[in-house]
Structures are given as C-alpha cells and as structure tokens.
Write an enzyme that holds these catalytic residues in place. Structure first.
Site, PDB file in Angstrom:
ATOM      1  N   GLN A   1      -0.889  -6.461   2.698  1.00  0.00           N
ATOM      2  CA  GLN A   1      -0.528  -6.704   1.446  1.00  0.00           C
ATOM      3  C   GLN A   1       0.679  -5.549   2.017  1.00  0.00           C
ATOM      4  O   GLN A   1      -0.002  -3.920   1.864  1.00  0.00           O
ATOM      5  CB  GLN A   1      -0.435  -6.959  -0.190  1.00  0.00           C
TER       6      GLN A   1
ATOM      7  N   GLY B   1       4.415  -3.674   2.467  1.00  0.00           N
ATOM      8  CA  GLY B   1       5.969  -4.167   1.637  1.00  0.00           C
ATOM      9  C   GLY B   1       6.889  -5.011   1.801  1.00  0.00           C
ATOM     10  O   GLY B   1       7.449  -5.025   0.974  1.00  0.00           O
TER      11      GLY B   1
ATOM     12  N   SER C   1       2.630 -10.538   2.991  1.00  0.00           N
ATOM     13  CA  SER C   1       0.950 -10.165   3.131  1.00  0.00           C
ATOM     14  C   SER C   1       0.749 -10.804   4.411  1.00  0.00           C
ATOM     15  O   SER C   1       1.743 -11.976   5.014  1.00  0.00           O
ATOM     16  CB  SER C   1       0.293 -11.687   1.744  1.00  0.00           C
TER      17      SER C   1
ATOM     18  N   LYS D   1       1.887 -12.752   9.641  1.00  0.00           N
ATOM     19  CA  LYS D   1       2.441 -11.404   8.267  1.00  0.00           C
ATOM     20  C   LYS D   1       3.166 -12.329   7.679  1.00  0.00           C
ATOM     21  O   LYS D   1       4.704 -13.524   8.480  1.00  0.00           O
ATOM     22  CB  LYS D   1       3.618 -10.978   9.486  1.00  0.00           C
TER      23      LYS D   1
ATOM     24  N   ASP E   1       9.531   4.278   9.232  1.00  0.00           N
ATOM     25  CA  ASP E   1       7.831   3.519   8.738  1.00  0.00           C
ATOM     26  C   ASP E   1       6.543   4.054   9.182  1.00  0.00           C
ATOM     27  O   ASP E   1       5.627   3.326   8.542  1.00  0.00           O
ATOM     28  CB  ASP E   1       8.030   2.029   7.894  1.00  0.00           C
TER      29      ASP E   1
END
Length: 799
Positions: A496, A498, A501, A516, A613
């Site tokens: 899971q 941001g 899923s 994804k 990220d």
C-alpha cells in the site's frame, strides 16, 4: 613367474601412459589416441571425430567438461580417415599433419631457421611453436582463429600489414569446415563489430564507446564490461575479453550466424548472451532512413520527415525499400534565417552505419559542425566517443525500448513548423468547421454532458499515451490485468503506497508482474502519471526498477512493473523475523547499490532526475537482494546538478524530506542526498525514523549522540551485530550524518557520496544536525494533505 608378470604389467602400464599423454617432436609425433595437455590441465590437444564419424580432425578442447567443447581445429577443410595419421613437427619448425601414407594433409605453413623447437599448449588454450633458445613464439593457433574466441585471444586488424584475425563459423554442428559467417571488427574509427554472411552484412554491433558497443542496449553505463577494444594511430585495432573471476568462458560464432557467450559454473556450461536475438538485429531490416522499433511485434517506421519509398510494399510488410525525404533540404551554409535547416532529436537509437568521427569538444560544437556542412544529414554526441556525423543514407537504425543514443536528424524547417500559408488555409477551414460544430453542440449539450465528458476523459488519456510516444512500453487491456491479479483480490495485494495499492499478478505466459493501481483520490493527476511513464521508460540501470507498461480505463490508471521477488527493503529491515536475513555485508551492498542508482539519476542519465521521495519502501529487492530504486511519480527533471528549483507542490515523506524542501519547496540533488542519509541510518540501525523515540530524541539526535561518543559501530542493528565490520559501519554512520546536514552546501553531492562509500579516503567531520520533529498537526505548514499511508504528503505553498 609372478615377478615376470609384475614387470610385464608395469612395462605395459608405462607404455600406455606414454601413449596417452605425449609431446610432439620430429621423432615422436602425436598419434590418434594421444593428447597434449596444458600445464593447468584445462585444455587438451588431440584427434577427435565429430559425432563418431570416420573423419578425424586435430583440435583443442576443454579437458574436463562434458560434453566435449572444441575450441580450435587445425585441418578444418581436410579431415583424415586413416588410423595411422599423426601430427608432427619438421626440422624447420613447421607443424605437419600426415595421413597413413605419409602425405601432408595440413601444415602450419611457416618455416624457421633455429637450433630447436618446442610444441606446447598454453594455459590459455593457445597451441604454440616456441624457439628453445630464445623462448620466442614462432607460430601460434591464436593467429588462426576458428569459430571460438577464448580469453587472451583477440580479433584484430592491421592496415599496414593487411593482417586480420576473425571468427569463421562451422558449416554445421558436426562439420568444422568453414561455414557462411564471419565475425570481425572494422578499421573505421570508432570500430564496430560485424557478422558477415559472405560479403553481405548480417549483424552490426554499433560503434565502440570506450567500454561498450552502442548497439547493444544491455551495455549501458551500469554494465561491467569484460570486453576491451583498442585502436592506435598506426592503423591497427584489437578486441578481446577477460573475465575477472577467471571462470572458463567462450564466445562462439554458430553455424546459424549468431554470437553466443557461455560461462562454466564449475559443473555445466551456462548460456549467457546471444546476438542477433531480435528481428531488428538483422542488418538494415527497414532500409535507408527506416527505423526498426523493437516492440512486440517489431515494426518498421520512417524517421520524422520521411515516408515509405514504396507505399504498397511497405503496407504488405516488405520494408527493405526504406524511406525517402518528404521535403527537400534547401541548405544555405551558415544560414540562420527562416530557411535554415533544423535538427529533430530521436531517442534510444542504435547509431546508424557509415558514420564519420568528428573531433569536437561538446554537443553544441558537434551540432554546429553538422549544421554548417550541407552534406551532413545527422549527428550524435555519444559518451565515450564524442561526435559522430552522417553524410550518407542512414542505414541499420534501430530504436530500443531502453538504452541507445540520441540521434539528431536534419530536416527542412517546414517539417517541424509547417508551411505558413498551409497553416492559414487549415486554420480558416477549422474555424468554419468549429462554428458549425459548436452550433450543433450548443443545441444538444444538456443531453449528453456527462457521457461526453467521460468519453473525452477516456479518449484524452488514450491519445496522450499512444504506444509510439512511449516506445517499448506495452498498453495492457484492463481485462488482462484483472485476470492476472484475480480481479485485484486481497490475496494478491502486496503493498500500500501513498498513491494507491500494489498487486502481484501473473500473465498468461507465466510472467510475474507488479501492478500499481493508482488511487483516484491520491492527488496524482494526469501530469504525474504521464511524468512517471515517460520518465521511467527513458531510464535504465541495474539499480532502478523497470516499468513494463500501463493500463487506462475510465478513471482507472495502472502501472505495470517487473516483479521483485523480495518486495521492498522495509519488509526485511523492520520485521523482527526477517531482518536477520540481511546481515551487514548485504546491507552494505544495498547501501552502495542505492547510491549507484542515485548517481545514475543525478549525473549519468540523459535526463537529470531528482527523485524527491527516496525511502525504504521505495527500495525494492530482486531475487539476489540487489536494490532497485522505484516510484518515479514524484521525480522532477532538472538541468544541471547543483541548481535549486522551486515547486508549488511539495511531495515527499515526513522524516525523509530535507529542511529546505519541506519548508520552501526548493529541491536539488542535495535534497535527495538528505533522504539518502536518513535511509542509510535506518539501514544501519534497523530503526524506522517515523517510529523512533528514545528519551524524546529523534533518530538523528540519537545517532549524533552515539557518534560524538565514538560509539558509531554500536548503532548497528543488534540482530546482525555478529556480522559487523567495524570500519565500514563507523564510516557509514559518519557518511549518514554528513548527508543530513542542515545546509545543502554541507552535504556531499552524489559523486562524492559514492566515492565515500567505495574508498577509504578521509571524511570531513559532520556538524550537529538540526533535529526537527514532524507532526501531522504542525500549524506552520499550510494545506497539508496526508495520504493513505499517513507518511507521504503534498504541501501547497504560496509563491
């Protein structure tokens, strides 16, 4: 009688041993059944019979491997059939193969004046005639290659002497006589490899670029090349290869015309690589100015500004006629006016044949050289080579899904800008048509607004993401993905994130994939989705995850990735039962792999990418626990390596974001370095930054305290402390602290970071980091949006 039998048996055994393992002299030739071995017991010379026929050949093979692999044959065109045949050496140093009637079937063909000779088989598989006095090699089999290239042997050319060394295929699996194919390197600069079928090119490697062939996309910047190719000013060139682990290996030119690489694992031969392996590998598959696209199925298309020469033949799939230019070039030397030619860049290209090397400094100088030469049709500035220009038809061009080079094609300006008068006519026609259409649309708008918007949305996505715009990516149908993931069942869910899923799936051909499924409420819109698809398709490195395709249906947006058997790093690092599976050596390998992937993103890729990220859940692990950086949906392309850029939308994960990025939106290479530092300290300690608390201290404060007390090695996760390498652990703690410095200028850049991790040079002392506790109710951050995983955030800042 017993004693007699004993001595008789001993004499027979001695004769048998002498018979089996022989030397070669004028008075002691090598007969059928005898062999000459290398001193390392790896290679063997003797007579062999392919497929147990009556034909006998003198050859060299690997001594103890099964099945027997022949690597060199003396009498390829003239087998012997008499059992009395033998290999001898004449008094003047020439190797001679005699049949049973003492007729010479094969000869090494050279004679020498010397006091004596010795025949030996070297540890590299080279049969040599050596002068006993000077120890000079007078003749060697490596000068007369067959169908196999061994380590220490090489392909070569010498323009001054006319000498060449090349591979020649066998006629068939059981017939070593010369076949139809020859593999060689060319004397052009830079050189390239060719497989010729007779006098016709059959396959081409693309030009050599320092450590790689540009036409082999697997040889990217991350490829550790066992090959070397050297050219000198005297007109000679040499191509060879050498395996670092010294395992047995060979490159074979098969009777079908393919080059195959094999390595021996100690038990069996492992097939490692083959070329040509794709229909686009065939030389000039699409004709002049045609481009072979390595899609599934492969297809030919014309370069922009060109059209098929024979349209009907092209439609029927006969592409050999190639393409012709649509608009004639009106080249005016040094022209900068409206008629000046333009250059259109095409990515992921195998550089065409018939290039010329231009000695230039950089891309812009290469561009100018081609621009001011009216005969120059294209140019490319390639890392490891420099500037290549094309003054002839572009032949044998291929477009890969990943890898390859950027080729700039010369076009008439109208091919990009269009003809002004033509545009005026089109604009007028469109205006009238729009007026009529809008009248009808206004009448019926209220009846179909919802359906119309839905169709537009769907069509817009389809049009934006045509396969031709994203070469190498597959557009999957939704029912295919639903079948593969068991309709996105919970049992197939593996993560899971941001933005939605992640599900495991299996395609009909058995291939495993990771899907994804982007959440419609994730905040990721069209811009991010397009960015992720296009971006990943252009990036290829062994430490980056690979995207295979995408799927769009209505509001559903799916990305399909290669499946990583060991999932993400956090499933090991923060799981008490699994963390012992990644001891310190594995963790250190993971740290270095992430740094290499980051260096590629920041410095070595054609695109300059800031990930924004970087965190443990975005590091995936393959079956060998090698790390791959994933999730480029938040990445930003930028120019240069040090300049800051600003964004209204701050996206990232609390705890990993650099201070300047979290509060002002300024991001750079150094903001990724900060995230890497946090990630590095998590890998060492096995502690998650968002959950860590020890006496009110953050993880960074805790690490600083230990390092200040010279207890950096004590930070290593105690579950793997037995595997600790104190110097490496302590050094990594210090590197981590240098990466999380408050001021960007105090952090290393990515190149410096990798150097710190791979060398033992002195490190600067870190300053005490600024410790910030991130909370979700922090009032100083406006419009904070925490997504489903309660970690990734989007912050909208005023400007």
């Amino acid at each position: 009688m017993t004693r007699f039998c004993f001595f008789a048996s001993l004499l027979f055994l001695t004769m048998l041993l002498c018979f089996c393992y022989a030397t070669i002299t004028p008075t002691s030739p090598l007969s059928i059944g005898q062999t000459l071995r290398s001193s390392n017991e790896v290679y063997e010379l003797g007579f062999f019979s392919p497929n147990n026929t009556k034909n006998q050949y003198v050859g060299i093979w690997f001594k103890d491997t099964t099945p027997r692999i022949i690597v060199w044959v003396a009498n390829r065109e003239k087998p012997v059939t008499d059992t009395m045949a033998n290999l001898s050496i004449s008094s003047n140093g020439s190797l001679l193969l005699f049949d049973g009637n003492h007729g010479v079937v094969w000869s090494s063909g050279v004679t020498f004046a010397s006091n004596g000779y010795r025949v030996e088989l070297s540890d590299s598989g080279n049969l040599m005639v050596v002068d006993k006095i000077s120890e000079r090699t007078l003749w060697q089999s490596f000068d007369h290659l067959g169908n196999t290239l061994l380590q220490s042997s090489f392909l070569m050319y010498n323009l001054a002497t006319g000498e060449k060394r090349f591979l020649t295929s066998w006629k068939s699996y059981n017939d070593p006589s010369p076949g139809d194919f020859v593999a060689q390197i060319t004397p052009q600069v830079p050189s390239q490899g060719f497989i010729m079928k007779g006098s016709t090119p059959y396959w081409r490697s693309g030009p050599w670029a320092k450590t790689r062939f540009t036409g082999l996309p697997l040889m990217d910047e991350s490829f550790t090349s066992p090959f070397s190719l050297h050219q000198d000013v005297n007109g000679s060139g040499y191509f060879s290869y050498s395996e670092k682990d010294n395992n047995l290996s060979r490159i074979v030119l098969t009777s079908e015309g393919s080059l195959e690489v094999f390595r021996h694992n100690g038990t069996t031969w492992e097939f490692n690589y083959q070329t040509p392996a794709h229909s686009c590998d065939s030389y000039d598959a699409c004709g002049p100015f045609g481009l072979c696209v390595t899609s599934v199925p492969p297809k030919c298309k014309c370069f922009k500004g060109f059209e098929p020469k024979y349209t009907e033949e092209w439609k029927r799939g006969n592409w050999t006629g190639g393409c012709v230019r649509q608009t004639e070039l009106l080249c005016e030397r040094n022209s900068t006016g409206k008629d000046a030619n333009v250059f259109y860049p095409v990515a992921n290209i195998k550089p065409p044949d018939s290039y010329e090397f231009a000695n230039t400094v950089d891309f812009e100088e290469c561009h100018q050289i081609c621009l001011h030469n009216c005969s120059c049709l294209a140019f490319a500035y390639i890392s490891g080579i420099g500037c290549l220009v094309w003054n002839q038809e572009l032949m044998d061009a291929v477009q890969f899904s990943v890898g390859g080079e950027l080729l700039s094609i010369r076009l008439a300006p109208s091919e990009l800008n269009g003809n002004k008068s033509k545009h005026t006519i089109i604009a007028s026609t469109v205006s009238i048509a729009l007026f009529v259409i809008l009248g009808f649309a206004a009448f019926g708008f209220w009846r179909c607004r919802v359906e119309h918007n839905a169709d537009i949305s769907k069509d817009e996505w389809r049009n934006e993401l045509k396969p031709k715009d994203v070469p190498g990516l597959d557009l999957f149908e939704m029912n295919t993905i639903q079948t593969a993931t068991n309709n996105f069942s919970l049992s197939n869910k593996i993560g899971q994130g941001g933005f939605g899923s992640v599900y495991k799936g299996k395609l009909q051909d058995g291939k495993e994939i990771a899907v994804k499924r982007l959440s419609s409420s994730s905040g990721q819109g069209k811009e991010e989705f397009l960015n992720e698809i296009v971006l990943i398709s252009k990036l290829q490195h062994k430490n980056l995850v690979r995207v295979l395709g995408y799927c769009i249906k209505g509001e559903e947006k799916l990305l399909i990735y290669e499946f990583m058997l060991n999932k993400s790093l956090d499933t090991f690092l923060f799981e008490s039962r699994k963390k012992i599976e990644i001891d310190w050596p594995k963790r250190f390998n993971i740290i270095q792999g992430i740094a290499r992937g980051l260096l590629y993103l920041h410095r070595d890729s054609r695109l300059k990418v800031i990930h924004r990220d970087l965190k443990v859940s975005n590091i995936l692990l393959d079956e060998k626990m090698n790390p791959k950086i994933s999730d480029f949906g938040l990445a930003r392309m930028y120019q240069g390596t040090e300049y800051l850029d600003n964004t209204r939308r701050v996206v990232g994960t609390l705890g990993y974001m650099a201070p300047e990025y979290a509060w002002t939106g300024a991001f750079s290479e150094k903001s990724d370095i900060y995230s890497f530092g946090v990630l590095l300290l998590e890998i060492i300690s096995g502690k998650k930054i968002s959950r860590f608390s020890c006496g009110g201290k953050t993880l960074l404060a805790y690490v600083w305290e230990f390092w200040s007390e010279n207890r950096g090695t004590d930070l290593l996760d105690q579950d793997v402390a037995d595997s600790c390498r104190p110097f490496e652990v302590g050094r990594c703690v210090q590197i981590g602290l240098l990466c999380v410095q408050h001021q960007p200028e105090d952090r290393p850049n990515t190149l410096e970071l990798l150097s710190m991790l791979t060398t033992t040079s002195d490190l600067p002392p870190p300053k005490q980091p600024t410790f910030v506790v991130h909370t979700r109710d922090d009032q100083s951050m406006p419009n904070v949006l925490i997504t489903v995983n309660e970690m990734t955030q989007s912050v909208f800042l005023g400007r």
